[in-house]
Design an enzyme around this catalytic site. Structure first.
Site, PDB file in Angstrom:
ATOM      1  N   LYS A 217      34.701   5.660  11.709  1.00 23.54           N
ATOM      2  CA  LYS A 217      36.024   5.857  10.891  1.00 23.54           C
ATOM      3  C   LYS A 217      35.645   5.481   9.383  1.00 23.54           C
ATOM      4  CE  LYS A 217      40.393   5.481   9.229  1.00 23.54           C
ATOM      5  NZ  LYS A 217      39.747   5.203   7.675  1.00 23.54           N
ATOM      6  N   GLU A 294      33.346  -8.554  12.198  1.00 24.04           N
ATOM      7  CA  GLU A 294      32.850  -9.224  11.163  1.00 24.04           C
ATOM      8  C   GLU A 294      34.045  -9.345  10.449  1.00 24.04           C
ATOM      9  OE1 GLU A 294      32.471  -9.900   7.581  1.00 24.04           O
ATOM     10  OE2 GLU A 294      30.705  -8.314   7.473  1.00 24.04           O
ATOM     11  N   CYS A 328      32.807 -10.446   1.720  1.00 27.81           N
ATOM     12  CA  CYS A 328      33.224 -11.397   2.661  1.00 27.81           C
ATOM     13  C   CYS A 328      32.547 -12.858   2.736  1.00 27.81           C
ATOM     14  CB  CYS A 328      33.229 -10.728   4.082  1.00 27.81           C
ATOM     15  SG  CYS A 328      34.235  -9.658   4.498  1.00 27.81           S
ATOM     16  N   GLU A 426      41.308 -16.417   1.296  1.00 25.87           N
ATOM     17  CA  GLU A 426      40.228 -15.754   0.558  1.00 25.87           C
ATOM     18  C   GLU A 426      40.678 -15.099  -0.454  1.00 25.87           C
ATOM     19  OE1 GLU A 426      38.548 -12.767   3.097  1.00 25.87           O
ATOM     20  OE2 GLU A 426      36.545 -12.845   2.386  1.00 25.87           O
TER      21      GLU A 426
HETATM   22  C1  SIN Z   1      30.928  -8.046   3.718  1.00 26.47           C
HETATM   23  O1  SIN Z   1      31.374  -8.392   2.537  1.00 26.47           O
HETATM   24  O2  SIN Z   1      31.437  -8.026   4.607  1.00 26.47           O
HETATM   25  C2  SIN Z   1      29.224  -7.864   3.658  1.00 26.47           C
HETATM   26  C3  SIN Z   1      28.603  -8.483   2.502  1.00 26.47           C
HETATM   27  C4  SIN Z   1      27.033  -8.487   2.639  1.00 26.47           C
HETATM   28  O3  SIN Z   1      26.594  -7.674   3.729  1.00 26.47           O
HETATM   29  O4  SIN Z   1      26.361  -8.913   1.866  1.00 26.47           O
END
Ligand code: SIN
Length: 528
Positions: A217, A294, A328, A426
């Protein structure tokens, strides 16, 4: 009905219109506001359809959604608004393609992945142009992402032929036991907009290497890059039905539900917010799917008194402001030991002052916009909360209306307190809050207060401390004396509410495999 979105950065419904006199049409398909964007060298990479069973298709309903440039709000393309039926068709295509794909040897699959890698490398500039167009990140960063994204194909092309089982000494005399790694089956992949290419390849590459087929997706905000990847899969010779890219914005929840409740899909891999991860996990429980998630992070970045200050400042800049804070693994809470706090803050703010915020294609731009105005609202809220509670904005802190409603000044805030929002939420934006601490124990306790645990970083020259602190911090990944940890060779993933499963590395392929145990009985003695 409550709308639950599949990433922490949900669909752009642009409510701003850039002043039309600043438009300059660059191609029939896309344009931006008075800022030249280079044309694709290979125009056939610009697709505005989904890709299912080897065909470029529209939604059965004929509905489409709009894709906008986050820098300008300008419409840059449309994509099919697919629904449950479209998704089920894609699942059926992936299911039909599975027997032949899994029958190939790892080496054969690896060769095809390697071709896909070569094609991505050859077309990296065009992929980067699409990334900047729909995500907004500066072109240099987008090129970095295109290379990073391609590296997953290279890595897993090499892992595909090396998927060994074990030979196990049996407890029962006359038995022989061994294991084989088998593909889990058809996989559903759901990815976010912040890395329009890399988050997709990080999932597709191990899935295909393992012998799985997929329905991916595409992110509602950034589906054009995904479509270009699909086009390259055709050129690489990936057989029809093995990879299927479906698109939706408004129907994202419906698609998520279809993928998670399907009997045919045996595994779902998701990158996005913790809340959506929890929902997808609930939805997957009836069919007992294999999952890897993740999810969000709230990375602590710790600078001890004994750190190399210049390196620590540079590392914090790289970690905090990568993609304007929209990853992230970006540093979210920067803890600086009291002896060097003022010095660090002053040097850090000076570097941030030198950033050039603007449109991704413009010369010298170091930082782009946020993805949409809701992202800006969160950043504004975090800055206001900190200021209201006694923190001091020493750099930035404001929107940049002259650039557009999605731009925010890179911001540095000192005198942060643990009660402030940045400590527990966050920010996902270009705001660096600096907290002061006294002792190692105190800072590790603060770092571990977060309910999530994806990445953490610290700077120190004391070897014993490096071991101690790395072991004590509750995250899936730690950077010691570096602010950048992403690498196809290194396992990527979190603990606590940051999810589970590992992507990239030698472990990534295991997320798409099952271990089958084979026991052969009654071997007996040599016959004479
Ligand atoms: C993410 O922000 O989920 C991944 C960041 C990365 O792979 O460095």
């Amino acid at each position: 009905m409550k709308r639950i979105l599949l990433s922490s950065r949900p669909g752009l419904k642009s409510c701003f219109q850039p002043p039309s006199h600043r438009f300059r049409i660059v191609t029939a398909n896309y344009a931006t506001m008075g800022h030249t964007i280079p044309e694709l060298k290979d125009k056939s990479l610009f697709k505005q359809q989904a890709f299912v069973n080897g065909q470029w298709i529209d939604a059965k309903s004929g509905k489409k959604f709009e894709v906008h440039d986050p820098s300008t709000g300008k419409l840059v393309g449309t994509m099919p608004e697919m629904d449950k039926t479209d998704c089920e068709n894609a699942i059926a295509a992936a299911d039909a393609a599975l027997p032949e794909w899994r029958r190939l040897t790892g080496r054969q699959r690896g060769r095809l992945l390697h071709k896909w890698f070569d094609l991505m490398t050859e077309h990296a500039e065009d992929i980067a142009k699409l990334i900047t167009l729909e995500n907004g990140k500066p072109f240099a960063d987008a090129k970095g992402e295109a290379t990073y994204a391609a590296s997953f194909f290279e890595w897993f092309a090499e892992e595909a032929p090396r998927s060994y089982g074990d030979t196990i000494p049996a407890s029962v005399p006359g038995n022989r036991v061994y294991t084989v790694k088998e593909p889990v089956g058809v996989c559903g992949l759901i990815t976010p907009w912040n890395f329009p290419a890399a988050m997709i390849t990080r999932k597709i590459a191990p899935a295909l290497a393992a012998g799985c087929t997929i329905v991916s997706k595409s992110p509602g905000e950034t589906p054009l890059t995904a479509a270009a990847l699909a086009e390259l899969s055709v050129r690489a010779g990936i057989p029809k039905g093995v990879v299927n890219f479906i698109t939706a914005l408004e129907n994202t929840v419906e698609i998520g539900n279809t993928l998670t409740s399907s009997q045919t899909i045996r595994k779902v891999s998701f990158t996005g917010s913790t809340n959506v991860g929890k929902l997808l996990m609930k939805q997957s429980s009836d069919t007992l799917k294999k999952l890897s998630f993740e999810l969000g992070g709230n990375a602590p970045f710790i600078v001890f008194d004994d750190a190399d200050l210049e390196n620590a400042v540079n590392g914090a800049i790289a970690s905090k402001f990568r993609s304007s804070g929209q990853t992230c693994v970006c540093a979210n809470r920067i803890f600086v030991q009291e002896g060097i706090y003022d010095d660090f803050a002053q040097k850090f703010a000076a570097k941030v002052r030198d950033f050039k915020v603007g449109y991704g294609y413009d010369e010298g731009v170091t930082h782009g916009p946020l993805i949409h105005e809701r992202a800006i609202n969160k950043v504004v809220d975090h800055v206001a909360d900190a200021e209201k509670n006694g923190a001091k904005v020493v750099q930035g802190g404001k929107k940049i209306p002259e650039l557009g409603p999605t731009f925010f000044q890179p911001t540095v805030i000192t005198n942060m307190k643990p009660s402030m929002k940045i400590m527990s939420e966050e920010t996902f934006g270009p705001v660096a809050g600096l907290f002061s601490f006294k002792t190692e124990k105190e800072v590790v306790d603060m770092a571990n207060q977060a309910e999530v645990g994806l990445a953490g970083y610290f700077y120190s020259k004391d070897v014993q401390r490096c071991f101690r602190v790395a072991e004590a911090i509750e995250t899936g990944m730690i950077g010691i004396n570096t602010g950048i940890i992403s690498d196809a060779a290194a396992p990527f993933g979190g603990v606590k509410y940051s999810g589970f499963g590992r992507e990239g590395s030698k472990y990534g392929i295991e997320e798409y495999q099952i271990i089958k145990t084979v026991t052969v009985g009654g071997i007996g003695d040599l016959q004479s």
